[in-house]
Scaffold this motif. Structure first.
Motif, PDB file in Angstrom:
ATOM      1  N   ILE A 100     -96.301  37.073  74.267  1.00  0.00           N
ATOM      2  CA  ILE A 100     -97.038  38.263  74.021  1.00  0.00           C
ATOM      3  C   ILE A 100     -97.941  38.649  75.071  1.00  0.00           C
ATOM      4  CG2 ILE A 100     -98.164  39.620  72.421  1.00  0.00           C
ATOM      5  CD1 ILE A 100     -95.594  38.746  71.322  1.00  0.00           C
ATOM      6  N   LEU A 101     -97.622  39.533  75.884  1.00  0.00           N
ATOM      7  CA  LEU A 101     -98.579  39.836  77.099  1.00  0.00           C
ATOM      8  C   LEU A 101     -99.635  41.006  76.635  1.00  0.00           C
ATOM      9  CD1 LEU A 101     -95.861  40.682  79.760  1.00  0.00           C
ATOM     10  CD2 LEU A 101     -97.268  38.586  79.358  1.00  0.00           C
ATOM     11  N   HIS A 102    -100.932  40.300  76.364  1.00  0.00           N
ATOM     12  CA  HIS A 102    -102.211  41.174  75.652  1.00  0.00           C
ATOM     13  C   HIS A 102    -102.755  41.922  76.750  1.00  0.00           C
ATOM     14  CE1 HIS A 102    -101.358  39.436  71.631  1.00  0.00           C
ATOM     15  NE2 HIS A 102    -101.489  38.010  72.332  1.00  0.00           N
ATOM     16  N   GLU A 103    -102.772  41.414  77.959  1.00  0.00           N
ATOM     17  CA  GLU A 103    -103.888  41.977  78.900  1.00  0.00           C
ATOM     18  C   GLU A 103    -103.002  42.961  79.965  1.00  0.00           C
ATOM     19  OE1 GLU A 103    -101.306  38.924  80.579  1.00  0.00           O
ATOM     20  OE2 GLU A 103    -102.895  38.702  78.747  1.00  0.00           O
ATOM     21  N   ASN A 104    -102.215  43.852  79.457  1.00  0.00           N
ATOM     22  CA  ASN A 104    -101.533  44.675  80.243  1.00  0.00           C
ATOM     23  C   ASN A 104    -101.115  45.904  79.822  1.00  0.00           C
ATOM     24  OD1 ASN A 104     -98.805  44.752  79.083  1.00  0.00           O
ATOM     25  ND2 ASN A 104     -98.815  42.512  79.244  1.00  0.00           N
ATOM     26  N   MET A 161     -93.469  44.205  76.469  1.00  0.00           N
ATOM     27  CA  MET A 161     -94.832  43.493  76.130  1.00  0.00           C
ATOM     28  C   MET A 161     -94.386  41.902  75.447  1.00  0.00           C
ATOM     29  SD  MET A 161     -97.446  44.557  72.893  1.00  0.00           S
ATOM     30  CE  MET A 161     -97.717  46.258  73.544  1.00  0.00           C
ATOM     31  N   ALA A 162     -93.319  41.901  75.433  1.00  0.00           N
ATOM     32  CA  ALA A 162     -93.118  40.552  74.675  1.00  0.00           C
ATOM     33  C   ALA A 162     -91.613  39.752  75.586  1.00  0.00           C
ATOM     34  CB  ALA A 162     -93.062  40.360  73.156  1.00  0.00           C
ATOM     35  N   SER A 184     -93.797  47.686  74.084  1.00  0.00           N
ATOM     36  CA  SER A 184     -92.810  47.180  73.252  1.00  0.00           C
ATOM     37  C   SER A 184     -91.654  47.872  73.186  1.00  0.00           C
ATOM     38  CB  SER A 184     -93.485  46.662  71.973  1.00  0.00           C
ATOM     39  OG  SER A 184     -93.910  47.633  71.161  1.00  0.00           O
TER      40      SER A 184
END
Length: 130
Positions: A115-119, A99-100, A123
């Motif tokens: 930080i990948l918020h839209e997937n 995720m990061a 983590s």
């Protein structure tokens, strides 16, 4: 015998270590594409990182234009992507943070943790896939 390392500057640190901006990346001998990421400012802080594509070949996402500009990335040749590994007391339960990811511009020696918020990435994805 000294271990060769490259120091990268992280303008905003990384989550949890925002006060640390200089990290040395050192190669680790072995079969896996892994490195040791060690804080230059605080020798107590070191992280084990791995190429996420080696563990999860299907790992894919789009780097935003703002991130490309912030890191002065113009071509794929400028970039390296790494993920932090967490190894608990039971090593078989080790995880990888998808995720990061850590985004590095290997030419400018700068980086950031994105930080990948839209997937749908975790983590705490399993490091060892069954």
């Amino acid at each position: 015998m000294s271990i060769e390392s490259t120091v990268y500057h992280f303008e905003n640190g990384i989550p949890g270590f925002e006060h640390l901006q200089q990290f040395a990346f050192s190669e680790i001998e072995g079969e896996l594409p892994m490195k040791l990421m060690k804080s230059v400012e605080d020798e107590e802080i070191s992280l084990l990182i791995v190429s996420p594509f080696f563990i999860y070949p299907e790992y894919e996402w789009e780097l935003s234009e703002s991130s490309k500009q912030e890191l002065f990335i113009h071509t794929e040749a400028d970039i390296e992507i790494w993920s932090i590994i967490t190894i608990p007391s039971e090593p078989m339960q080790a995880t990888i943070n998808l995720m990061a990811p850590l985004i590095l511009n290997k030419n400018k020696k700068i980086g950031k943790q994105l930080i990948l918020h839209e997937n749908h990435f975790s983590s705490r994805a399993p490091l060892i896939r069954a």
